[in-house]
Write a protein that holds these residues in place. Structure first.
Motif, PDB file in Angstrom:
ATOM      1  N   GLN A   1       5.043 -10.439  14.391  1.00 31.40           N
ATOM      2  CA  GLN A   1       4.522  -9.074  14.536  1.00 31.40           C
ATOM      3  C   GLN A   1       4.529  -8.415  13.150  1.00 31.40           C
ATOM      4  O   GLN A   1       5.371  -7.576  12.841  1.00 31.40           O
ATOM      5  CB  GLN A   1       5.379  -8.291  15.525  1.00 31.40           C
ATOM      6  CG  GLN A   1       5.365  -8.880  16.932  1.00 31.40           C
ATOM      7  CD  GLN A   1       6.342  -8.181  17.857  1.00 31.40           C
ATOM      8  OE1 GLN A   1       7.514  -8.534  17.916  1.00 31.40           O
ATOM      9  NE2 GLN A   1       5.858  -7.186  18.574  1.00 31.40           N
TER      10      GLN A   1
ATOM     11  N   GLN B   1       2.444  -6.314  11.497  1.00 34.85           N
ATOM     12  CA  GLN B   1       2.184  -4.891  11.312  1.00 34.85           C
ATOM     13  C   GLN B   1       3.434  -4.073  11.642  1.00 34.85           C
ATOM     14  O   GLN B   1       3.759  -3.106  10.952  1.00 34.85           O
ATOM     15  CB  GLN B   1       1.013  -4.435  12.189  1.00 34.85           C
ATOM     16  CG  GLN B   1       0.599  -2.983  11.940  1.00 34.85           C
ATOM     17  CD  GLN B   1       0.241  -2.702  10.485  1.00 34.85           C
ATOM     18  OE1 GLN B   1      -0.616  -3.356   9.925  1.00 34.85           O
ATOM     19  NE2 GLN B   1       0.925  -1.730   9.876  1.00 34.85           N
TER      20      GLN B   1
ATOM     21  N   VAL C   1       5.682  -4.344   8.730  1.00 37.91           N
ATOM     22  CA  VAL C   1       5.235  -3.481   7.631  1.00 37.91           C
ATOM     23  C   VAL C   1       5.746  -2.055   7.838  1.00 37.91           C
ATOM     24  O   VAL C   1       6.238  -1.406   6.908  1.00 37.91           O
ATOM     25  CB  VAL C   1       3.698  -3.494   7.524  1.00 37.91           C
ATOM     26  CG1 VAL C   1       3.211  -2.339   6.659  1.00 37.91           C
ATOM     27  CG2 VAL C   1       3.218  -4.814   6.934  1.00 37.91           C
ATOM     28  N   ASP C   2       5.662  -1.568   9.067  1.00 32.30           N
ATOM     29  CA  ASP C   2       6.117  -0.203   9.357  1.00 32.30           C
ATOM     30  C   ASP C   2       7.612  -0.048   9.106  1.00 32.30           C
ATOM     31  O   ASP C   2       8.058   0.956   8.537  1.00 32.30           O
ATOM     32  CB  ASP C   2       5.791   0.163  10.814  1.00 32.30           C
ATOM     33  CG  ASP C   2       4.287   0.200  11.077  1.00 32.30           C
ATOM     34  OD1 ASP C   2       3.520   0.362  10.104  1.00 32.30           O
ATOM     35  OD2 ASP C   2       3.885   0.062  12.252  1.00 32.30           O
TER      36      ASP C   2
ATOM     37  N   ARG D   1       7.564  -7.013   2.456  1.00 35.11           N
ATOM     38  CA  ARG D   1       6.339  -6.363   2.942  1.00 35.11           C
ATOM     39  C   ARG D   1       5.105  -7.068   2.388  1.00 35.11           C
ATOM     40  O   ARG D   1       4.071  -7.161   3.080  1.00 35.11           O
ATOM     41  CB  ARG D   1       6.338  -4.885   2.563  1.00 35.11           C
ATOM     42  CG  ARG D   1       5.252  -4.088   3.272  1.00 35.11           C
ATOM     43  CD  ARG D   1       5.399  -2.597   3.066  1.00 35.11           C
ATOM     44  NE  ARG D   1       5.136  -2.177   1.693  1.00 35.11           N
ATOM     45  CZ  ARG D   1       5.046  -0.905   1.311  1.00 35.11           C
ATOM     46  NH1 ARG D   1       5.231   0.072   2.187  1.00 35.11           N
ATOM     47  NH2 ARG D   1       4.815  -0.598   0.044  1.00 35.11           N
TER      48      ARG D   1
ATOM     49  N   CYS E   1       4.146  -9.821   4.612  1.00 38.44           N
ATOM     50  CA  CYS E   1       3.441  -9.340   5.808  1.00 38.44           C
ATOM     51  C   CYS E   1       1.982  -9.014   5.477  1.00 38.44           C
ATOM     52  O   CYS E   1       1.072  -9.333   6.259  1.00 38.44           O
ATOM     53  CB  CYS E   1       4.145  -8.112   6.371  1.00 38.44           C
ATOM     54  SG  CYS E   1       5.835  -8.406   6.895  1.00 38.44           S
ATOM     55  N   TYR E   2       1.759  -8.367   4.331  1.00 38.09           N
ATOM     56  CA  TYR E   2       0.385  -8.054   3.938  1.00 38.09           C
ATOM     57  C   TYR E   2      -0.433  -9.334   3.744  1.00 38.09           C
ATOM     58  O   TYR E   2      -1.625  -9.384   4.096  1.00 38.09           O
ATOM     59  CB  TYR E   2       0.383  -7.239   2.648  1.00 38.09           C
ATOM     60  CG  TYR E   2       0.690  -5.772   2.846  1.00 38.09           C
ATOM     61  CD1 TYR E   2       0.091  -5.038   3.870  1.00 38.09           C
ATOM     62  CD2 TYR E   2       1.552  -5.100   1.977  1.00 38.09           C
ATOM     63  CE1 TYR E   2       0.363  -3.687   4.034  1.00 38.09           C
ATOM     64  CE2 TYR E   2       1.825  -3.751   2.132  1.00 38.09           C
ATOM     65  CZ  TYR E   2       1.232  -3.044   3.168  1.00 38.09           C
ATOM     66  OH  TYR E   2       1.488  -1.713   3.331  1.00 38.09           O
TER      67      TYR E   2
ATOM     68  N   LEU F   1      -1.504 -10.514   6.993  1.00 32.81           N
ATOM     69  CA  LEU F   1      -2.545  -9.640   7.542  1.00 32.81           C
ATOM     70  C   LEU F   1      -3.819  -9.668   6.699  1.00 32.81           C
ATOM     71  O   LEU F   1      -4.767  -8.933   6.997  1.00 32.81           O
ATOM     72  CB  LEU F   1      -2.016  -8.199   7.623  1.00 32.81           C
ATOM     73  CG  LEU F   1      -0.844  -7.963   8.589  1.00 32.81           C
ATOM     74  CD1 LEU F   1      -0.239  -6.584   8.369  1.00 32.81           C
ATOM     75  CD2 LEU F   1      -1.302  -8.113  10.035  1.00 32.81           C
TER      76      LEU F   1
ATOM     77  N   CYS G   1      -4.227  -8.530   3.774  1.00 34.38           N
ATOM     78  CA  CYS G   1      -4.365  -7.314   2.964  1.00 34.38           C
ATOM     79  C   CYS G   1      -3.906  -7.673   1.552  1.00 34.38           C
ATOM     80  O   CYS G   1      -2.788  -7.311   1.133  1.00 34.38           O
ATOM     81  CB  CYS G   1      -3.523  -6.188   3.554  1.00 34.38           C
ATOM     82  SG  CYS G   1      -4.010  -5.708   5.223  1.00 34.38           S
TER      83      CYS G   1
ATOM     84  N   GLU H   1      -2.961  -4.901  -1.160  1.00 37.97           N
ATOM     85  CA  GLU H   1      -1.672  -4.259  -0.882  1.00 37.97           C
ATOM     86  C   GLU H   1      -0.512  -5.201  -1.213  1.00 37.97           C
ATOM     87  O   GLU H   1       0.519  -4.777  -1.744  1.00 37.97           O
ATOM     88  CB  GLU H   1      -1.598  -3.839   0.586  1.00 37.97           C
ATOM     89  CG  GLU H   1      -2.498  -2.673   0.957  1.00 37.97           C
ATOM     90  CD  GLU H   1      -3.938  -3.102   1.253  1.00 37.97           C
ATOM     91  OE1 GLU H   1      -4.260  -4.299   1.026  1.00 37.97           O
ATOM     92  OE2 GLU H   1      -4.727  -2.242   1.681  1.00 37.97           O
TER      93      GLU H   1
END
Length: 421
Positions: free
Chosen positions: A280, A282, A285-286, A305, A308-309, A312, A314, A317
């Protein structure tokens, strides 16, 4: 007469310490304890004649009254208690809740577990330990066990000679045992600390009559010495706190704030790690973003993080997070490796190759970096070759256009297109 336990009038909710049977078999804690007792901050002594509505004179220290609903609903059993570790803090909170519900024997057992846990673990928190002794003395008083109440109050008072609640409880216990001289001394000491405690005034008046009957007109000469309470301990004479006291309070407040932030940071980081394990990204990231709001220079959170990006896709980022990490830790291998992956996602193969070489310079044994470098090198070669071929084709077209007429140029370009040149 000296060993009988009679109910002293004029105390507590029903006129004195309750005389219902105590809870047998409670294990006593022994040992040298260096504690300082402390009353609940911001509360007046809860005693008869000076009692705000809804408060009980035997309410345990470190707890507040239930405002609505049951005690269980209003008591957070996992609330922090000074420097006590969570398991022992829970024992104390459970004891407070049980006491409010009138389950004094069960509350006593919880306070005893907390006391024993502090001693066995060697926890250096004298203030918390002293409050536990004071709270347990209230349970003994409620159960009519005046002797053990006196023992716990004395422990607290040896460590903090002018703590009001243990003094008042010990006085009540002495009175229930008809040890009037000692009760008189404790009540008079209470009045030196806070002259507004009406219960102590009433008790002094009552006990004075008993002492006159018992010892005659010379009863004062037979009293133990009444200790002189220093001005610093006299609640009704306290001046405004000094600058040093205010500074110390501010420092303690900052320490407590830092402790809470550290605990929240640790919890959020763990939640983020759990989200990563479950795929999970996202959500992770939060959580990591909340961590960075608390500790904006924590490199491990930036690299986490960034991972995680990357998952995803990204990539910009992810690269930015790695840049921040490397600003704080210029030799962070994870930051170099994950920035290389971000460069690869952005098709910047040359920068990716540079970062991977940095990783291998820091640690030549990182096999993932070797494999990734080989892959990126191939992608870079293919990219350069494609760009080179495209440049040659453009040069040929420009030469034809500049040399031949429009009809001839179109024919030649069509021919070149068919032959792949």
């Amino acid at each position: 007469m000296g060993n009988s336990q009679k109910k002293a009038p004029g105390h507590g909710e029903g006129g004195g310490p309750h005389s219902q049977p105590g809870t047998p078999g409670h294990k006593r804690s022994h040992g040298n304890n260096t504690a300082n007792s402390k009353e609940v901050q911001g509360k007046s002594p809860a005693v008869n004649g000076n009692l705000p509505a809804g408060k009980n004179q035997d309410e345990p220290q470190g707890s507040g009254p239930a405002h609505s609903g049951t005690a269980r609903e209003s008591c957070n059993l996992d609330a922090p208690c000074g420097a006590l570790p969570p398991p022992l803090a829970r024992f104390k909170n459970e004891g407070n809740m049980l006491f409010k519900n009138g389950q004094f024997g069960d509350a006593l057992e919880k306070y005893t577990q907390a006391i024993d846990g502090c001693i066995e673990a060697g926890i250096d928190s004298p203030e918390d330990l002293c409050i536990l002794y004071s709270n347990r003395s209230a349970c003994y008083l409620k159960d009519g066990n005046s002797s053990d109440c006196i023992q716990d109050c004395t422990r607290a008072l040896e460590l903090h000679p002018f703590s009001l609640k243990p003094l008042l409880r010990r006085a009540m216990a002495y009175e229930s045992l008809e040890r009037y001289s000692k009760a008189y001394v404790d009540y008079k000491t209470v009045l030196q600390i806070d002259i507004s405690v009406q219960a102590a005034h009433d008790s002094v008046h009552r006990i004075t009559k008993m002492l006159i009957e018992q010892d005659g007109p010379d009863w004062r000469e037979k009293l133990p010495e009444i200790p002189k309470v220093p001005l610093s301990a006299q609640q009704h004479r306290k001046d405004e706190p000094s600058a040093e006291v205010l500074q110390a309070r501010a420092a303690r407040a900052e320490q407590e704030k830092a402790r809470k932030e550290e605990a929240r940071f640790t919890l959020l980081k763990q939640e983020g790690n759990d989200f990563v394990k479950n795929g999970q990204f996202q959500g992770a990231v939060d959580k990591y973003s909340e961590c960075l709001a608390i500790k904006p220079n924590e490199c491990a959170i930036y690299t986490n993080r960034a991972l995680c990006y990357l998952k995803l896709e990204c990539f910009a980022e992810a690269k930015q997070d790695c840049d921040y990490a490397l600003q704080n830790e210029p030799n962070n291998k994870k930051a170099f490796y994950r920035r290389a992956q971000a460069h690869k996602g952005l098709k910047d193969y040359l920068s990716a190759s540079t970062d991977l070489q940095e990783v291998l310079q820091l640690d030549p044994n990182v096999q993932e970096a070797e494999q990734e470098l080989e892959m990126v090198t191939n992608l870079l070669r293919e990219s350069l070759l494609a760009n080179s071929q495209g440049s040659i084709a453009v040069t040929r077209r420009d030469f034809i256009r500049n040399t031949f007429s429009s009809n001839t140029t179109e024919a030649l370009l069509n021919h070149a297109s068919k032959t792949g040149q």
